[in-house]
Design an enzyme around this catalytic site. Structure first.
Site, PDB file in Angstrom:
ATOM      1  CG  ASP A  48      57.243 150.960 101.142  1.00  0.00           C
ATOM      2  OD1 ASP A  48      57.822 152.019 101.445  1.00  0.00           O
ATOM      3  OD2 ASP A  48      57.833 150.005 100.584  1.00  0.00           O
ATOM      4  CB  SER A  49      57.198 155.337 105.152  1.00  0.00           C
ATOM      5  OG  SER A  49      56.377 156.236 104.438  1.00  0.00           O
ATOM      6  CG  ASP A  87      56.218 153.406  97.839  1.00  0.00           C
ATOM      7  OD1 ASP A  87      56.924 153.289  96.822  1.00  0.00           O
ATOM      8  OD2 ASP A  87      56.693 153.556  98.985  1.00  0.00           O
ATOM      9  CE  LYS A 117      58.701 155.993  96.683  1.00  0.00           C
ATOM     10  NZ  LYS A 117      59.516 154.828  97.098  1.00  0.00           N
ATOM     11  CD  GLU A 119      62.520 151.182  98.215  1.00  0.00           C
ATOM     12  OE1 GLU A 119      63.415 150.359  98.505  1.00  0.00           O
ATOM     13  OE2 GLU A 119      61.747 151.676  99.060  1.00  0.00           O
ATOM     14  CD  GLU A 186      65.096 157.630 101.595  1.00  0.00           C
ATOM     15  OE1 GLU A 186      64.306 157.089 100.785  1.00  0.00           O
ATOM     16  OE2 GLU A 186      65.087 157.415 102.819  1.00  0.00           O
TER      17      GLU A 186
HETATM   18  O1  KIV Z   1      57.620 154.836 101.720  1.00  0.00           O
HETATM   19  C1  KIV Z   1      58.050 155.979 101.679  1.00  0.00           C
HETATM   20  O2  KIV Z   1      57.564 156.908 102.332  1.00  0.00           O
HETATM   21  C2  KIV Z   1      59.166 156.207 100.803  1.00  0.00           C
HETATM   22  C3  KIV Z   1      59.990 157.399 101.098  1.00  0.00           C
HETATM   23  C4  KIV Z   1      60.999 157.024 102.119  1.00  0.00           C
HETATM   24  C5  KIV Z   1      60.590 157.905  99.878  1.00  0.00           C
HETATM   25  O3  KIV Z   1      59.431 155.443  99.937  1.00  0.00           O
END
Ligand code: KIV
Length: 284
Positions: A48-49, A87, A117, A119, A186
């Site tokens: 989600d970056s 994500d 993924k 968090e 991270e």
């Molecule tokens: O969104 C992303 O790229 C991430 C990384 C910072 C691990 O979650």
């Protein structure tokens, strides 16, 4: 590169057991995914970056499940053999395990990704258990967790006090017991990562937490020098695409302004007799 077999969780476990480092990068679109697939990157994360690297937001919170799904689909098209991680955006899994299953189920079914993924530490264990029961493989993500930026008070290294380090080690254990297949750590000190990796029976990937892991992740736009609004300490730049692209675009602009582009090399020809015929027809 010879065609490779599909990377699965078993491939990644075997690599871990053999001590072969796993490579992981973020990716958000089809052309970049084609290159990562050709290079042979084992895990691709459509993070989600993308909220920052592609959409220009200040953080990841505005990213929606539909945005994430769309980008993950594009990456899967170009990278059929990579282990693809979708994500889960902000508030698509925190509200309840039921909501998490609904959204993660969409991510799996609509994109063909290999796992999702999310968090968070111990507090996410029930959600992880629910997802795994619903046949959805999960990658955990602890340490710096960008979706909790407001709570963390900014992008700051985590686990730098003994208490905070112990909490991270316990979080890793709780997530593994809940059934995660992979763990991303991270922005924590290497000594803390080492303790987590030593206790883990699943592949642990480091993002800015040092070498004591089974693999490494970096944000592709950072290592290419393509996104420089904010560059964390742990980023190593392997290229300076910003400068290269800037130079190319400036050269294009100059050539259009001066008429150097397009010359006859860049246009379609026409047989002389057809040209003359056209001119005759236009006279009528
Ligand atoms: O969104 C992303 O790229 C991430 C990384 C910072 C691990 O979650």
């Amino acid at each position: 590169m010879a065609e490779r077999k599909k990377i699965t969780i078993h491939t990644l476990r075997e690599m871990m057991e053999k001590g072969e480092q796993i490579t992981m990068l973020t990716c958000y679109d089809y052309p970049m995914a084609l290159i990562q697939e050709r290079v042979g990157i084992e895990i691709i994360l459509v993070g989600d970056s993308l909220g920052m690297t592609v959409y220009g937001y200040d953080g990841t919170l505005p990213v929606t499940i539909d945005m994430s799904i769309r980008h993950t689909q594009a990456v899967r098209k170009a990278a059929p053999t990579a282990f693809l991680v979708g994500d889960m955006p902000y508030m698509t899994y925190q509200v309840s395990p039921e909501k998490a299953i609904e959204n993660a189920g969409r991510m799996m079914a609509e994109t063909g990704c290999d796992c999702v993924k999310l968090e968070g530490g111990e507090e996410m264990a029930d959600t992880v258990r629910a997802l795994v029961r619903a046949t959805i493989p999960v990658m955990g993500h602890i340490g710096i967790t960008p979706q909790s930026m407001a709570q963390m008070g900014g992008f700051k290294a985590q686990g730098r006090s003994a208490e905070a380090a112990i909490k991270l080690i316990n979080d890793a254990k709780a997530l593994e017991e809940a059934g995660i297949s992979l763990l991303l750590v991270e922005g924590v000190p290497p000594a803390v990562l080492a303790e987590i990796t030593e206790r883990a029976k699943i592949p642990v990937i480091s993002l800015g937490a040092g070498e004591k892991a089974h693999g490494q992740l970096l944000i592709v736009h950072d290592i290419l020098g393509f996104f420089d609004a904010f560059v964390p300490k742990f980023v190593k730049k392997y290229a300076n695409l910003n400068a290269t692209i800037h130079e190319a675009l400036a050269a294009y602009k100059d050539e259009v302004k001066t008429g150097a582009y397009p010359d006859e090399k860049y246009v379609y020809g026409m047989p002389q007799e057809e040209l003359e015929k056209m001119k005759e027809m236009l006279k009528k």
